[in-house]
Design an enzyme around this catalytic site. Sequence first.
Site, PDB file in Angstrom:
ATOM      1  CD  GLU A  55      40.127 -10.661   0.751  1.00 26.10           C
ATOM      2  OE1 GLU A  55      39.284 -10.177   1.685  1.00 26.10           O
ATOM      3  OE2 GLU A  55      39.407 -11.254  -0.113  1.00 26.10           O
TER       4      GLU A  55
ATOM      5  CE1 TYR B 286      40.871 -11.824   4.032  1.00 25.79           C
ATOM      6  CE2 TYR B 286      42.073 -10.139   5.552  1.00 25.79           C
ATOM      7  CZ  TYR B 286      41.091 -10.341   4.601  1.00 25.79           C
ATOM      8  OH  TYR B 286      40.426  -9.608   3.906  1.00 25.79           O
TER       9      TYR B 286
END
Length: 376
Positions: A182, A98
């Site tokens: 993101e 992530y």
Amino acid sequence: MYGSVPVLGVFLDLLLPVRHSDAPSVVKAQILAGGRGKGKYESDGKGGVRIMSSPIEAFENASMMIGYYLTTKQTPPGGLLVKKLYIYKAVDVAQEYYVALTFDRDRGMPVLLISNVGGVDIESNADKLEHYWFDMTHGITSEITAYVQAQLGFSDAEIGVISHILHQMVKLFKEKDATLLELNPLVRTPEGRFVCLDAKFTFDNSARFRQPEIFSLEERLPDEEVEYEASQAGLSYVRLDGNIGNIVNGAGLAMATNDLVSLFGGKCANFLDVGGGATKETVSKAFEILNRDSRIKGILVNIYGGIVRCDMIAESIIAAAAATKGFKVPVVVRLQGTNCDKGLEMIDKSGLKNLIVEPDFELAAEKIVAVTSKSV
């Protein structure tokens, strides 16, 4: 269902590249909500991300995905209608990561969030996120890169790729006025390649004038279409869950109106502010928007004239009634301030039906609640 034969015909064309490859494919629902892989379709109860081994299997699943509602933790209870699917060859994954850039409001500076526990479970593993704060002048420094390598165990070759990705993200973050970039998941394949399998970007609304190209790509939920339409006309519109429509001038007056209607037992269907620079066109547009809302059983017009003249508001109300051949729901009008006497006289002489004039704020709110309750 959303258009059967033409839509499915398009999927045959989309799947042609898959026919020439032995690799499996991934079919992913495209809606403005996360958690699609763990979501549930109304059609067959399956999720919104599916791995297919053949074009036929992909076609069959696409037939049960497009045109149906998908419910996830981030959608309304009834789900969202899927009108688009994304199809790509599947990627073998050795490790999920992530990676995100966003703003830390408390510290007043951007922050890099990174973890080697990416994918659909990132929310439940938020405690495993590494935080690295930086400033836009220096970006991701070699010191931060060294910390990232040590914490996540990247090799020297891998950290070179990761460093490049981070620097490109900072460049995009700065140049495009982003508030969130993101990558989830960013994956490492067994061959050592890094591939971004999914991403979410958000941008500063205040920078629309600087980023017309970015915002021209914006997609909106069905409920947001009215807000966008209103904003294009210079109106501030927020959808609420009641049945009384409001047309006011000023955010403070809008909130006070909502509170007073609630006090008398009613519920507002919207926050609609025509603003201090209201014109006949904007007021007429406000009525047009409310008239299309089938939830609305009554409308309260609450104007305190300052820059806005009450006689102009009265003209707009009369014009709106003429355009719709009379009001279909009760309308209570409260005008105070600049030229209010003239405005009230114009409305009184118009002979409009289904319209109540009440100069007192509290009585106006009480009356719209009363007449709306009768029509339910």
